[in-house]
Design a protein around this motif. Structure first.
Motif, PDB file in Angstrom:
ATOM      1  N   THR A   4       0.838  -1.192   0.000  1.00  0.00           N
ATOM      2  CA  THR A   4       0.000   0.000   0.000  1.00  0.00           C
ATOM      3  C   THR A   4       0.876   1.245   0.000  1.00  0.00           C
ATOM      4  O   THR A   4       1.973   1.256   0.554  1.00  0.00           O
ATOM      5  N   ASP A   5       0.362   2.295  -0.636  1.00  0.00           N
ATOM      6  CA  ASP A   5       1.054   3.574  -0.597  1.00  0.00           C
ATOM      7  C   ASP A   5       0.206   4.589   0.167  1.00  0.00           C
ATOM      8  O   ASP A   5       0.298   5.790  -0.056  1.00  0.00           O
ATOM      9  N   TYR A   6      -0.623   4.077   1.071  1.00  0.00           N
ATOM     10  CA  TYR A   6      -1.474   4.948   1.887  1.00  0.00           C
ATOM     11  C   TYR A   6      -1.357   4.527   3.343  1.00  0.00           C
ATOM     12  O   TYR A   6      -0.935   3.416   3.664  1.00  0.00           O
ATOM     13  N   LYS A   7      -1.738   5.445   4.218  1.00  0.00           N
ATOM     14  CA  LYS A   7      -1.767   5.125   5.638  1.00  0.00           C
ATOM     15  C   LYS A   7      -3.172   5.343   6.165  1.00  0.00           C
ATOM     16  O   LYS A   7      -3.966   6.094   5.582  1.00  0.00           O
ATOM     17  N   PHE A   8      -3.474   4.670   7.242  1.00  0.00           N
ATOM     18  CA  PHE A   8      -4.806   4.731   7.831  1.00  0.00           C
ATOM     19  C   PHE A   8      -4.865   5.893   8.820  1.00  0.00           C
ATOM     20  O   PHE A   8      -4.145   5.923   9.820  1.00  0.00           O
ATOM     21  N   GLU A   9      -5.741   6.855   8.513  1.00  0.00           N
ATOM     22  CA  GLU A   9      -5.914   8.037   9.343  1.00  0.00           C
ATOM     23  C   GLU A   9      -7.403   8.262   9.588  1.00  0.00           C
ATOM     24  O   GLU A   9      -8.235   7.972   8.726  1.00  0.00           O
ATOM     25  N   THR A  26      -3.311   8.908  13.080  1.00  0.00           N
ATOM     26  CA  THR A  26      -3.147   7.618  12.432  1.00  0.00           C
ATOM     27  C   THR A  26      -3.570   6.504  13.374  1.00  0.00           C
ATOM     28  O   THR A  26      -3.612   6.685  14.601  1.00  0.00           O
ATOM     29  N   ASP A  38      -9.126  -3.840   1.418  1.00  0.00           N
ATOM     30  CA  ASP A  38      -8.963  -2.460   1.871  1.00  0.00           C
ATOM     31  C   ASP A  38      -9.935  -1.588   1.089  1.00  0.00           C
ATOM     32  O   ASP A  38     -10.033  -1.694  -0.145  1.00  0.00           O
ATOM     33  N   LYS A  40     -11.257   2.332   0.273  1.00  0.00           N
ATOM     34  CA  LYS A  40     -11.139   3.793   0.344  1.00  0.00           C
ATOM     35  C   LYS A  40     -12.531   4.307   0.664  1.00  0.00           C
ATOM     36  O   LYS A  40     -13.445   4.229  -0.151  1.00  0.00           O
ATOM     37  N   ARG A  77      -7.570  -2.557  -2.450  1.00  0.00           N
ATOM     38  CA  ARG A  77      -6.667  -3.698  -2.289  1.00  0.00           C
ATOM     39  C   ARG A  77      -7.517  -4.928  -2.016  1.00  0.00           C
ATOM     40  O   ARG A  77      -8.398  -4.899  -1.141  1.00  0.00           O
ATOM     41  N   ASN A 140     -10.120   7.452   6.516  1.00  0.00           N
ATOM     42  CA  ASN A 140      -9.929   7.447   5.069  1.00  0.00           C
ATOM     43  C   ASN A 140      -9.970   6.043   4.481  1.00  0.00           C
ATOM     44  O   ASN A 140     -10.381   5.845   3.342  1.00  0.00           O
ATOM     45  N   TYR A 141      -9.542   5.036   5.263  1.00  0.00           N
ATOM     46  CA  TYR A 141      -9.520   3.656   4.791  1.00  0.00           C
ATOM     47  C   TYR A 141     -10.047   2.717   5.876  1.00  0.00           C
ATOM     48  O   TYR A 141      -9.970   3.022   7.075  1.00  0.00           O
TER      49      TYR A 141
END
Length: 354
Positions: A4-9, A26, A38, A40, A77, A140-141
């Motif tokens: 993944t190129d995202y983080k969970f916030e 986060t 996953d 979005k 994902r 966000n995720y």
């Protein structure tokens, strides 16, 4: 897609004073497996359960906590073991994100009543078998096992579908379990987030529907939602007028001081049933004599299974059922929670999660 190129916030509750006081930060999602998806998140409804959990109203909450279990978004994902979901699909998640998937209840598509370890895992505030924490949709995720990810059909906008994932199916499930259809008299207690869905789906199933509230302040809305009749319990004479009238009453109210004995006298002899889906934080006490004198029963219903969510969404498309919502920006979640606590939504706030 393996990385993944995202983080969970998201917006996190840290103590029992979190209603209106969430902090952005986060958080760690569940441990990834190839059975997971996953998402979005695009929209997440605000449910009364979120308030109860944030203030530890139903018992001690495992803080820090990211709540929200009315999720709608797109798959970004998808695990290699997942069937029926592909990247980019619109999917929703309700109040459950795990169960054993092997016991008798799970095999009967009653996953929300799973009693085997790890049991019924709520979408937030639960623990998976590996000890990782379930986290919700004020974010966000979201990462959720695919069994509990429900494709959203064409014809339902994501913001309309989101509150159906919990609020909608919570009332749809007891309606279906009690075979609601034409010729039946159904009462819905409480004209709020859950109650408005009760009116919409009972009507869509063909029943004659009566809205039940303390006053007539929401009567016009209730009739627009499909109510054929309206009871204000603050007025005299309603118990006598509706004695032995209802096949089923679904109660969405969260107040412990409801006139439960009186409700039971309005049930039809021999088969009338009163079903609780609201969950007051205090105990309810009442006389059992109305149950004995009319051979009626009181029951409860938790949420809805993945199969019931799919069925409900199909009915929503067919009957053009639409949630009554007000969209709020996720960044304004704290004020939205305060407004929710004050009873302002008509009838569901949905957070837009940009």
């Amino acid at each position: 897609m393996s990385t993944t190129d995202y983080k969970f916030e998201g917006w996190v509750g840290h103590d029992k004073d979190s209603v209106g006081n969430l902090k952005f930060g986060t958080f760690e999602p569940k441990t990834w497996t190839e059975d997971d998806v996953d998402i979005k998140i695009e929209f997440c409804g605000i449910c009364s359960s979120d308030l109860h959990t944030l203030r530890s109203g139903w018992g001690p909450t495992d803080y820090p906590q990211v709540v929200g279990h009315e999720i709608a978004g797109k798959a970004v994902r998808v695990g290699s073991n997942v069937k029926g979901i592909k990247l980019g699909d619109r999917i929703g998640v309700g109040a459950q994100s795990g169960s054993c998937l092997a016991c008798e209840d799970c095999n009967k598509q009653k996953e929300s009543y799973c009693a085997n370890p790890p049991g019924m895992i709520p979408t937030y505030g639960g623990k998976y078998a590996d000890g990782s924490k379930s986290t919700g949709g004020y974010a966000n995720y979201a990462r959720v096992p695919s069994h509990f990810c429900i494709p959203i059909p064409e014809g339902i906008p994501s913001e309309i579908a989101a509150p159906m994932m919990c609020g909608g199916v919570t009332v749809y499930s007891p309606l279906k379990q009690n075979n609601v259809g034409p010729g039946m008299n159904v009462g819905i207690v409480g004209i709020g987030g859950l109650g408005h869905f009760g009116l919409l789906f009972a009507k869509a199933l063909g029943a004659r529907v009566t809205a039940i509230s303390r006053s007539r302040s929401k009567e016009a809305d209730a009739r627009e939602l499909g109510a054929d009749d309206f009871i204000a319990t603050s007025e005299e004479g309603w118990v006598q007028k509706y004695a032995r009238h209802f096949d089923l009453i679904v109660c969405t109210a969260n107040n412990a001081d409801m006139p439960l004995a009186e409700y039971c006298t309005t049930l039809k002899v021999g088969h009338g049933k009163f079903v609780m889906v609201g969950a007051p934080e205090e105990a309810i006490t009442f006389s059992v004599f109305p149950l004995l004198m009319a051979n009626v029963s009181i029951g409860g219903s938790l949420i809805g299974s993945p199969s019931e969510i799919r069925e409900m969404l199909e009915l929503a498309v067919k009957a053009n059922v639409r949630s009554w919502i007000e969209v709020r920006d996720l960044k304004d979640v704290n004020q939205a929670l305060i407004d929710m606590e004050d009873g302002k939504p008509r009838f569901r706030y949905v957070l837009k999660c940009d």
